[in-house]
Design an enzyme around this catalytic site. Structure first.
Site: not given
Ligand code: FMN
Length: 370
Positions: A229, A131, A108
């Site tokens: 995504k 982004y 990320s």
């Molecule tokens: C704490 C946290 C931070 C996240 N930060 C980002 C991010 O910076 N960029 C992004 O595209 N998705 C981010 N996500 C989303 C994840 O990439 C992903 O889509 C999601 O967590 C998938 O579901 P799951 O947690 O049930 O496996 C984040 C998710 C969590 C839990």
């Protein structure tokens, strides 16, 4: 729990007991009523397996490829901000764990370590997530840094143009640290505006005006392949491929942005159909069991990704925790394949799944087990 966790739910339980409430809620929580989060697990649990017998399953292979890169299991690490909340080694530990487990990590742009430091620690392949910024120069600058540091694809998150309303964070007054990745960018008057319940303000670095033509522009202006995504409809899956994406991640951001969406596994087939082989399709959201991975692959995903579980692995045992958590998923998937008579990832198909109890057809008043 004195004993080693034996599944991902136990990892979460132990992690919860070690993290501060605000930290745990930041990771586990979602937008508003968290209906999408609950629906996601409910839908996975409602899809039933159709086991198959008397197939030679003595040799099973759970490896696959993503954009031509071999991975030892069809599970990648999702981009997620600030792994430092769960372990002091943060993304360095996760990157080493992904490499040790033989898979790929999407780092990320909100990481607690710079993309260069993560690349320096990594022992496996990496993609970088960012982004579309209002300042297109900054967008290209960040992508160029990723390419320079050795990342092999750019993951463009499309579903985060507006700040979500995460009520746990509001209640806990939780504010995460800014990422050092942004400290290196000259953002001028722009910044990340993280207000938990606000639309992006005029100085927000994210570009609320971006459209599919900007994806064409990005794909034409960087050398790395682009993976998008946040796709939740067939229409957007088709547009992604038409506008230059080489990969499409079916995702609702783990229910962290728009609440009350369908579960990703429900929309996966329509995206796969609409993309029509013109890009690879991956899926995330709620993957906690080998059977979940199998179901996503059966419905057309090339690989899945996991978000929250990586934090649980880190909180329990750092790098080793993430390695062993991935090992659990791998062995659960392998066993599921064996019990369904499937020996390769490519051979996993919908014939192995059922969603409606066959009793419904026999007894109009039979209980609906969906
Ligand atoms: C704490 C946290 C931070 C996240 N930060 C980002 C991010 O910076 N960029 C992004 O595209 N998705 C981010 N996500 C989303 C994840 O990439 C992903 O889509 C999601 O967590 C998938 O579901 P799951 O947690 O049930 O496996 C984040 C998710 C969590 C839990």
């Amino acid at each position: 729990m004195a004993q080693e966790p034996i599944n991902l739910f136990e990892y979460e339980e132990i992690a919860k007991s070690r993290l501060e409430q605000g930290q745990y809620d930041f990771i586990a929580g979602g937008a508003t009523d968290e209906i999408t989060i609950r629906r996601t697990r409910a839908v996975f649990d409602s899809i039933m397996m159709r086991p198959r017998m008397m197939v030679d399953i003595s040799k099973r292979d759970v490896s696959t490829t993503v954009l031509g890169q071999k991975i030892d299991l069809p599970v990648m690490i999702d981009p997620a901000g600030n792994h430092g909340v769960a372990h002091e080694d943060a993304e360095l530990a996760t990157a080493r764990a992904a490499g040790a487990a033989g898979t790929l990590m999407v780092v990320s742009s909100h990481a607690a370590r710079t993309m260069e430091d993560v690349a320096g620690a990594a022992t496996g392949p990496l993609w970088f997530q960012q982004y579309l910024f209002r300042d297109r120069g900054l967008t290209l600058e960040m992508a160029a840094r990723a390419e320079e540091a050795g990342y092999t694809a750019l993951c463009l998150t499309l579903d985060a143009k507006v700040s979500p309303k995460r009520e746990r964070n509001i209640r806990n007054n939780y504010v995460g640290p800014a990422s050092p990745n942004y400290a290196q960018l000259d953002m001028g008057t722009h910044s990340w505006q993280f207000a938990a319940d606000m639309p992006a303000g005029p100085n927000d670095i994210r570009d609320p005006a971006s459209t599919w033509e900007d994806l064409d522009w990005l794909a034409a202006n960087i050398r790395l392949p682009v993976v998008v995504k946040g796709i939740m409809t067939g229409e957007d899956g088709k547009y992604s491929a038409d506008h230059g994406a080489k990969g499409v991640i079916v995702s609702n951001h783990g229910g962290r942005y728009l609440d009350t969406t369908l579960a990703t596994i429900e929309v996966l087939p329509e995206v796969v159909k609409a993309v029509d082989g013109n890009a690879e399709v991956y899926m995330d959201g709620g993957i906690r069991r080998g059977t979940d991975i199998f179901k996503a692959l059966a419905l057309g995903a090339r690989s899945v990704l996991i978000g929250r579980p990586l934090f649980w692995g880190l909180a329990v045992d750092g790098e080793a925790g993430v390695v062993s958590m991935l090992g659990i998923l791998k062995s659960e998937l392998d066993a599921t394949m064996g019990m369904c008579g499937r020996t390769t990832i490519d051979s996993i198909d919908m014939d192995c799944l059922a969603t409606v109890s066959p009793l419904l057809a026999l007894f109009p008043t039979a209980p609906d087990f969906r």
